[in-house]
Design a protein around this motif. Structure first.
Motif, PDB file in Angstrom:
ATOM      1  N   GLY A  80       0.840  -1.197   0.000  1.00  0.00           N
ATOM      2  CA  GLY A  80       0.000   0.000   0.000  1.00  0.00           C
ATOM      3  C   GLY A  80       0.872   1.244   0.000  1.00  0.00           C
ATOM      4  O   GLY A  80       0.614   2.207  -0.732  1.00  0.00           O
ATOM      5  N   LEU A  81       1.912   1.205   0.805  1.00  0.00           N
ATOM      6  CA  LEU A  81       2.815   2.355   0.869  1.00  0.00           C
ATOM      7  C   LEU A  81       3.515   2.548  -0.478  1.00  0.00           C
ATOM      8  O   LEU A  81       3.641   3.672  -0.975  1.00  0.00           O
ATOM      9  N   LEU A  82       3.956   1.451  -1.049  1.00  0.00           N
ATOM     10  CA  LEU A  82       4.665   1.541  -2.324  1.00  0.00           C
ATOM     11  C   LEU A  82       3.765   2.054  -3.443  1.00  0.00           C
ATOM     12  O   LEU A  82       4.195   2.870  -4.263  1.00  0.00           O
ATOM     13  N   VAL A  83       2.542   1.585  -3.450  1.00  0.00           N
ATOM     14  CA  VAL A  83       1.619   2.064  -4.487  1.00  0.00           C
ATOM     15  C   VAL A  83       1.432   3.567  -4.326  1.00  0.00           C
ATOM     16  O   VAL A  83       1.438   4.319  -5.303  1.00  0.00           O
ATOM     17  N   GLY A  84       1.330   3.996  -3.086  1.00  0.00           N
ATOM     18  CA  GLY A  84       1.162   5.423  -2.831  1.00  0.00           C
ATOM     19  C   GLY A  84       2.345   6.224  -3.362  1.00  0.00           C
ATOM     20  O   GLY A  84       2.183   7.250  -4.012  1.00  0.00           O
ATOM     21  N   LEU A  85       3.527   5.715  -3.098  1.00  0.00           N
ATOM     22  CA  LEU A  85       4.730   6.405  -3.558  1.00  0.00           C
ATOM     23  C   LEU A  85       4.825   6.365  -5.085  1.00  0.00           C
ATOM     24  O   LEU A  85       5.251   7.329  -5.723  1.00  0.00           O
ATOM     25  N   TRP A  86       4.432   5.234  -5.612  1.00  0.00           N
ATOM     26  CA  TRP A  86       4.486   5.055  -7.068  1.00  0.00           C
ATOM     27  C   TRP A  86       3.637   6.132  -7.772  1.00  0.00           C
ATOM     28  O   TRP A  86       4.060   6.739  -8.757  1.00  0.00           O
ATOM     29  N   LEU A  87       2.478   6.354  -7.206  1.00  0.00           N
ATOM     30  CA  LEU A  87       1.565   7.326  -7.803  1.00  0.00           C
ATOM     31  C   LEU A  87       1.934   8.767  -7.471  1.00  0.00           C
ATOM     32  O   LEU A  87       1.451   9.697  -8.115  1.00  0.00           O
ATOM     33  N   ASP A  88       2.780   8.927  -6.482  1.00  0.00           N
ATOM     34  CA  ASP A  88       3.177  10.267  -6.065  1.00  0.00           C
ATOM     35  C   ASP A  88       4.465  10.673  -6.780  1.00  0.00           C
ATOM     36  O   ASP A  88       5.562  10.264  -6.407  1.00  0.00           O
ATOM     37  N   HIS A  89       4.312  11.498  -7.778  1.00  0.00           N
ATOM     38  CA  HIS A  89       5.496  11.872  -8.553  1.00  0.00           C
ATOM     39  C   HIS A  89       6.438  12.788  -7.780  1.00  0.00           C
ATOM     40  O   HIS A  89       7.537  13.081  -8.229  1.00  0.00           O
ATOM     41  N   GLY A  90       6.010  13.224  -6.626  1.00  0.00           N
ATOM     42  CA  GLY A  90       6.874  14.087  -5.834  1.00  0.00           C
ATOM     43  C   GLY A  90       7.601  13.296  -4.759  1.00  0.00           C
ATOM     44  O   GLY A  90       8.229  13.837  -3.862  1.00  0.00           O
ATOM     45  N   ARG A  91       7.511  11.989  -4.862  1.00  0.00           N
ATOM     46  CA  ARG A  91       8.128  11.089  -3.874  1.00  0.00           C
ATOM     47  C   ARG A  91       9.642  11.244  -3.810  1.00  0.00           C
ATOM     48  O   ARG A  91      10.272  11.815  -4.709  1.00  0.00           O
TER      49      ARG A  91
END
Lengths: 168, 168
Positions: A80-91
């Motif tokens: 879940g965390l990784l998917v969030g980061l994946w979708l967050d281009h500002g990660r």
DNA sequence: GTGGGGATTCCCATGATGGGAAGGTCAAGC
DNA sequence: GCTTGACCTTCCCATCATGGGAATCCCCAC
């Protein structure tokens, strides 16, 4: 089942697959897709008038991402965390790396535990005659005869290894 | 029902521990002792008039045997077989060895799976900058960018690793 | 319009373990 | 004696990720 497949209905633009097709395309079972939706790992897809779930290419890509992450043994929580980061281009790649590194550490300790078990049992098995006689160092060890060896300090709910899969 | 017999049938032989004492002596939690009894792994112990379970030294030894087997990662099912062989003085050590060897094989394949996962993830993490920038080979791989590597064919309910234990 | 395959939801099971509630018991202290 | 607290009892629930299956509905090709 059989994918007699729609001859051409989906020209790859906004495919609009139903759950069976999304499952086949992503490698995630329909059951799991619904489960991931129920726990909020993936958003609720749109539905047809009849209530059928409809998945876009984008959603199928996310499912593929999740499947590969599961194949690496990552927990649903971390995925879940990784998917969030994946979708967050500002990660920050640091965040991604930290998650991966934590998982590597857990895999490592799990591996060491299993190796200790395997080595202990392998040594005992090796010293067992394995014939008709009843004498057996394996039983003797379990009886409490040997010195305490293998078996780590009882792992805390362990780092899920991977996906159980078919057989059960 | 308690030992209807003479006023002191149990002088120290036949200890007669309650579940808490049996737990402390064997290293198996009271919860697990009751569970093992419920699934038939251990026989039903006698009870005091008040319904308290009473364990003999022999029963506590069996619990210790079970705990050590669990520490080696053996499944309850295999432990049941081992306990049976243990109590059967006419056993063949070959039967015991076979069970142990099967478990070693399962541990081995499990270990290989985990190592493959660890190696893949470790390599990816190593190539990740881990800084403020968003670019990350880990996410790229999960996206489907890399060649398929680690992750065995989704293990079949795997060879339980060991006992989860305290933390959870 | 019919049949078969696929979709829907809901419940249950897994394996081994812990948590906790509600109530009964025992033993020690006053 | 009576209280208190630790311990026992049973029963239900949760975990984690997954599958199985029932009952019901939908869709499409014939």
């Amino acid at each position: 089942m059989l994918i007699s497949g729609p001859p051409f209905r989906w020209h790859w633009t906004e495919t609009g697959m139903n759950i069976g097709q999304a499952s086949a395309a992503s490698g995630v079972s329909a059951k799991m897709i619904r489960y991931y939706e129920s726990i909020g790992l993936i958003p609720k897809p749109s539905r047809t008038d009849a209530g059928y779930r409809v998945y876009t290419e984008t959603e199928v890509r996310t499912l593929g991402f999740i499947r590969r992450a599961r194949d690496l043994g990552l927990s649903i929580e971390r995925i879940g965390l990784l998917v969030g980061l994946w979708l967050d281009h500002g990660r920050s790649s640091a965040d991604v790396k930290r998650i991966a590194t934590e998982h590597v550490a857990e895999l490592e300790s799990r591996i060491l535990e299993l190796i200790a078990m395997r080595d202990t049992l392998q040594a005992l098995a090796k010293s067992c005659h394995g014939d008709q006689r009843p004498e057996c160092p394996i039983l003797h060890e379990l009886e409490g005869g040997g010195a305490r060896r293998a078996a780590a300090p009882r792992r805390p709910a362990g780092p899920r290894p991977a996906a159980p899969g078919p057989a059960a």
